[in-house]
Write a protein that holds these residues in place. Structure first.
Motif, PDB file in Angstrom:
ATOM      1  N   TRP A 147      28.478  36.780  49.399  1.00  0.00           N
ATOM      2  CA  TRP A 147      28.713  36.101  50.546  1.00  0.00           C
ATOM      3  C   TRP A 147      30.171  36.174  51.055  1.00  0.00           C
ATOM      4  CZ3 TRP A 147      23.898  36.102  51.005  1.00  0.00           C
ATOM      5  CH2 TRP A 147      23.048  35.577  50.055  1.00  0.00           C
ATOM      6  N   GLY A 148      31.039  37.145  50.218  1.00  0.00           N
ATOM      7  CA  GLY A 148      32.209  37.382  50.987  1.00  0.00           C
ATOM      8  C   GLY A 148      33.136  36.013  50.879  1.00  0.00           C
ATOM      9  N   ILE A 149      32.844  35.200  49.624  1.00  0.00           N
ATOM     10  CA  ILE A 149      33.685  33.945  49.451  1.00  0.00           C
ATOM     11  C   ILE A 149      34.498  33.953  48.311  1.00  0.00           C
ATOM     12  CG2 ILE A 149      33.425  31.388  48.877  1.00  0.00           C
ATOM     13  CD1 ILE A 149      30.883  31.547  50.300  1.00  0.00           C
ATOM     14  N   PRO A 150      35.661  33.682  48.448  1.00  0.00           N
ATOM     15  CA  PRO A 150      36.816  33.950  47.316  1.00  0.00           C
ATOM     16  C   PRO A 150      36.515  32.793  46.459  1.00  0.00           C
ATOM     17  CG  PRO A 150      37.965  32.816  49.085  1.00  0.00           C
ATOM     18  CD  PRO A 150      36.597  33.250  49.686  1.00  0.00           C
ATOM     19  N   LEU A 151      37.154  33.017  45.103  1.00  0.00           N
ATOM     20  CA  LEU A 151      37.301  32.107  44.072  1.00  0.00           C
ATOM     21  C   LEU A 151      38.528  31.344  44.473  1.00  0.00           C
ATOM     22  CD1 LEU A 151      36.483  34.319  40.926  1.00  0.00           C
ATOM     23  CD2 LEU A 151      35.010  32.718  41.915  1.00  0.00           C
ATOM     24  N   MET A 152      38.443  29.873  44.519  1.00  0.00           N
ATOM     25  CA  MET A 152      39.504  28.989  44.926  1.00  0.00           C
ATOM     26  C   MET A 152      39.651  27.959  44.176  1.00  0.00           C
ATOM     27  SD  MET A 152      39.551  29.646  48.965  1.00  0.00           S
ATOM     28  CE  MET A 152      40.956  28.513  49.149  1.00  0.00           C
ATOM     29  N   ASP A 153      38.712  27.588  43.113  1.00  0.00           N
ATOM     30  CA  ASP A 153      39.105  26.669  42.073  1.00  0.00           C
ATOM     31  C   ASP A 153      39.213  27.016  40.521  1.00  0.00           C
ATOM     32  OD1 ASP A 153      37.695  23.788  43.063  1.00  0.00           O
ATOM     33  OD2 ASP A 153      36.442  25.291  44.078  1.00  0.00           O
ATOM     34  N   GLY A 154      40.184  28.131  40.717  1.00  0.00           N
ATOM     35  CA  GLY A 154      40.648  28.581  39.371  1.00  0.00           C
ATOM     36  C   GLY A 154      40.126  29.674  38.596  1.00  0.00           C
ATOM     37  N   GLY A 155      38.960  30.372  39.283  1.00  0.00           N
ATOM     38  CA  GLY A 155      38.260  31.102  38.476  1.00  0.00           C
ATOM     39  C   GLY A 155      39.137  32.411  38.362  1.00  0.00           C
ATOM     40  N   THR A 156      40.062  32.860  39.188  1.00  0.00           N
ATOM     41  CA  THR A 156      41.035  34.082  38.978  1.00  0.00           C
ATOM     42  C   THR A 156      41.938  33.770  37.788  1.00  0.00           C
ATOM     43  OG1 THR A 156      42.394  33.878  40.779  1.00  0.00           O
ATOM     44  CG2 THR A 156      40.470  34.942  40.919  1.00  0.00           C
ATOM     45  N   VAL A 157      42.042  32.780  37.520  1.00  0.00           N
ATOM     46  CA  VAL A 157      43.069  32.276  36.667  1.00  0.00           C
ATOM     47  C   VAL A 157      42.338  32.080  35.219  1.00  0.00           C
ATOM     48  CG1 VAL A 157      44.926  30.756  35.942  1.00  0.00           C
ATOM     49  CG2 VAL A 157      44.604  31.312  38.529  1.00  0.00           C
ATOM     50  N   ARG A 158      41.265  31.178  35.236  1.00  0.00           N
ATOM     51  CA  ARG A 158      40.790  30.767  33.859  1.00  0.00           C
ATOM     52  C   ARG A 158      39.886  31.925  33.349  1.00  0.00           C
ATOM     53  NH1 ARG A 158      40.722  25.690  36.908  1.00  0.00           N
ATOM     54  NH2 ARG A 158      42.502  24.375  36.478  1.00  0.00           N
ATOM     55  N   LEU A 160      40.439  32.865  29.457  1.00  0.00           N
ATOM     56  CA  LEU A 160      39.173  32.334  28.627  1.00  0.00           C
ATOM     57  C   LEU A 160      38.802  33.938  27.922  1.00  0.00           C
ATOM     58  CD1 LEU A 160      37.379  29.825  30.505  1.00  0.00           C
ATOM     59  CD2 LEU A 160      38.531  29.576  28.488  1.00  0.00           C
ATOM     60  N   ILE A 161      38.554  34.975  28.705  1.00  0.00           N
ATOM     61  CA  ILE A 161      37.675  35.871  28.025  1.00  0.00           C
ATOM     62  C   ILE A 161      38.357  37.287  28.141  1.00  0.00           C
ATOM     63  CG2 ILE A 161      35.436  34.826  28.718  1.00  0.00           C
ATOM     64  CD1 ILE A 161      35.029  36.524  31.097  1.00  0.00           C
ATOM     65  N   GLY A 162      39.514  37.283  28.810  1.00  0.00           N
ATOM     66  CA  GLY A 162      40.278  38.572  28.981  1.00  0.00           C
ATOM     67  C   GLY A 162      40.137  39.320  30.167  1.00  0.00           C
ATOM     68  N   HIS A 163      41.058  40.007  30.422  1.00  0.00           N
ATOM     69  CA  HIS A 163      41.097  40.609  31.908  1.00  0.00           C
ATOM     70  C   HIS A 163      39.674  41.519  32.286  1.00  0.00           C
ATOM     71  CE1 HIS A 163      43.639  42.198  35.273  1.00  0.00           C
ATOM     72  NE2 HIS A 163      42.730  41.308  35.824  1.00  0.00           N
ATOM     73  N   SER A 164      39.601  42.269  31.242  1.00  0.00           N
ATOM     74  CA  SER A 164      38.445  43.295  31.317  1.00  0.00           C
ATOM     75  C   SER A 164      37.126  42.691  31.791  1.00  0.00           C
ATOM     76  CB  SER A 164      38.351  44.120  30.224  1.00  0.00           C
ATOM     77  OG  SER A 164      37.436  45.167  30.457  1.00  0.00           O
ATOM     78  N   HIS A 165      36.719  41.505  30.771  1.00  0.00           N
ATOM     79  CA  HIS A 165      35.463  40.973  30.943  1.00  0.00           C
ATOM     80  C   HIS A 165      35.433  40.004  32.252  1.00  0.00           C
ATOM     81  CE1 HIS A 165      33.270  41.942  27.331  1.00  0.00           C
ATOM     82  NE2 HIS A 165      34.164  41.313  26.436  1.00  0.00           N
ATOM     83  N   ALA A 166      36.871  39.377  32.709  1.00  0.00           N
ATOM     84  CA  ALA A 166      36.785  38.694  33.944  1.00  0.00           C
ATOM     85  C   ALA A 166      36.631  39.636  35.091  1.00  0.00           C
ATOM     86  CB  ALA A 166      38.138  38.138  33.937  1.00  0.00           C
ATOM     87  N   LEU A 167      37.203  40.922  34.991  1.00  0.00           N
ATOM     88  CA  LEU A 167      36.932  41.748  36.240  1.00  0.00           C
ATOM     89  C   LEU A 167      35.391  42.186  36.410  1.00  0.00           C
ATOM     90  CD1 LEU A 167      40.137  43.835  36.274  1.00  0.00           C
ATOM     91  CD2 LEU A 167      39.517  42.041  37.823  1.00  0.00           C
ATOM     92  N   ASP A 168      34.874  42.414  35.176  1.00  0.00           N
ATOM     93  CA  ASP A 168      33.493  42.697  35.247  1.00  0.00           C
ATOM     94  C   ASP A 168      32.569  41.893  35.894  1.00  0.00           C
ATOM     95  OD1 ASP A 168      30.892  43.655  35.008  1.00  0.00           O
ATOM     96  OD2 ASP A 168      31.130  43.776  32.568  1.00  0.00           O
ATOM     97  N   LEU A 169      32.916  40.429  35.843  1.00  0.00           N
ATOM     98  CA  LEU A 169      32.187  39.443  36.547  1.00  0.00           C
ATOM     99  C   LEU A 169      32.891  39.289  37.989  1.00  0.00           C
ATOM    100  CD1 LEU A 169      32.220  36.615  33.830  1.00  0.00           C
ATOM    101  CD2 LEU A 169      30.351  38.211  34.357  1.00  0.00           C
ATOM    102  N   ILE A 170      34.181  39.358  38.266  1.00  0.00           N
ATOM    103  CA  ILE A 170      34.598  38.965  39.539  1.00  0.00           C
ATOM    104  C   ILE A 170      34.367  40.188  40.614  1.00  0.00           C
ATOM    105  CG2 ILE A 170      36.967  38.984  40.940  1.00  0.00           C
ATOM    106  CD1 ILE A 170      38.084  37.476  38.307  1.00  0.00           C
ATOM    107  N   LEU A 171      34.272  41.414  39.797  1.00  0.00           N
ATOM    108  CA  LEU A 171      34.092  42.720  40.874  1.00  0.00           C
ATOM    109  C   LEU A 171      32.569  42.684  41.161  1.00  0.00           C
ATOM    110  CD1 LEU A 171      36.824  45.037  39.645  1.00  0.00           C
ATOM    111  CD2 LEU A 171      36.963  43.665  41.681  1.00  0.00           C
ATOM    112  N   THR A 172      31.715  42.429  40.235  1.00  0.00           N
ATOM    113  CA  THR A 172      30.261  42.939  40.442  1.00  0.00           C
ATOM    114  C   THR A 172      29.594  41.851  40.807  1.00  0.00           C
ATOM    115  OG1 THR A 172      29.554  42.243  38.178  1.00  0.00           O
ATOM    116  CG2 THR A 172      30.519  44.550  38.285  1.00  0.00           C
ATOM    117  N   GLY A 173      30.037  40.486  40.767  1.00  0.00           N
ATOM    118  CA  GLY A 173      29.305  39.353  40.958  1.00  0.00           C
ATOM    119  C   GLY A 173      27.834  39.292  40.219  1.00  0.00           C
ATOM    120  N   ARG A 174      27.676  39.977  39.166  1.00  0.00           N
ATOM    121  CA  ARG A 174      26.588  40.100  38.568  1.00  0.00           C
ATOM    122  C   ARG A 174      26.467  38.613  37.559  1.00  0.00           C
ATOM    123  NH1 ARG A 174      26.528  41.873  32.895  1.00  0.00           N
ATOM    124  NH2 ARG A 174      28.482  42.217  32.273  1.00  0.00           N
ATOM    125  N   GLY A 175      25.233  38.477  37.195  1.00  0.00           N
ATOM    126  CA  GLY A 175      24.836  37.286  36.509  1.00  0.00           C
ATOM    127  C   GLY A 175      24.908  37.633  34.817  1.00  0.00           C
TER     128      GLY A 175
END
Length: 253
Positions: free
Chosen positions: A134-145, A149-164
């Motif tokens: 929906w074009g909505i950024p993470l603003m409750d700490g998602g890009t930080v936490r 928690l899970i490392g940059h690679s896993h985090a980017l997998d979730l952040i860039l793809t939006g997959r579940g």
């Protein structure tokens, strides 16, 4: 009231109760949730909080329908200081919070789960940055936490793809601490909370706080802060009492 606050001994269960919108959080609910966490942190009788959602779901994030109605007074709070859009996500409490996750923790709900110290989830729970679509950024700490928690690679997998990702994959990533059968997350989280609440709390809270504070510090500075927290615990007498119990043969854990 859309936030319920139920105490049982040293444990409080805090429930988001908006099942008709998958426990999505509007502005009044965010305020209630943040206030509930402040209440928990200030209460000396409480040791652990369990955060859950009503109706068998954790949280779908911010209430987008409310955000589309500026006149309603329910639009998420967006400001650089103070509470986050879904409530407590900019706080660092002095005591642990455990998320009990059923069905979904997505968008701001994922960020809220990441804010908690530990996450207990059902195998069929789904985690994801669904706000990506929906074009909505993470603003409750998602890009930080998430990266922490899970490392940059896993985090980017979730952040860039939006997959579940389902519970088992989230567990392998390190996003979930305990994986349980569907419908069992709350009880498992309460059991874990009881286990944590049994320990002497001074040293537990000191070590927890040191672990949060060390992230951006140099090694010497982090070690110095750990020593400071440890000495504050020793000064309470809790450690000496524990040593005496051990020496007397008491084994209560």
């Amino acid at each position: 009231m859309t936030i319920h606050y139920d105490t049982d001994g040293a444990i409080v269960t805090i429930t988001i109760d908006r099942p008709e919108v998958s426990n999505a959080i509007d502005r009044p609910t965010a305020q209630e949730l943040a206030d509930a966490m402040r209440r928990f942190d200030a209460d000396p009788a409480l040791s652990v909080a369990v955060l859950t959602g009503a109706g068998g779901k954790f949280c779908a994030g911010a209430d987008l329908k409310a955000m589309n109605d500026p006149a309603s007074g329910r639009v998420s709070r967006i400001a650089p200081h103070g509470d986050g859009p879904v409530g407590p996500t900019r706080m660092l409490l002095s005591k642990p919070v455990i998320a009990a996750i059923e069905k979904l923790a997505v968008a701001g709900g994922l960020e809220l789960a990441c804010w908690c110290d530990l996450r207990v989830a059902a195998t069929d729970a789904v985690f994801g940055v669904y706000c990506r679509r929906w074009g909505i950024p993470l603003m409750d700490g998602g890009t930080v936490r998430l990266p922490r928690l899970i490392g940059h690679s896993h985090a980017l997998d979730l952040i860039l793809t939006g997959r579940g990702v389902r519970g088992d994959e989230a567990y392998r990533m390190g996003l979930v601490n305990r994986l349980v059968e569907p419908g069992q997350a709350l009880q498992a989280a309460l059991d874990l909370a009881a286990e944590i609440a049994r320990f002497p709390q001074g040293a537990l809270r000191s070590d927890r706080m040191s672990s949060y504070e060390q992230g951006e510090r140099t090694l010497p500075d982090a070690l110095s802060r750990e020593f400071m927290h440890g000495m504050a615990t020793l000064d309470t007498g809790e450690t000496l009492e524990g040593i005496r119990r051990y020496a007397s043969g008491v084994r209560d854990f």
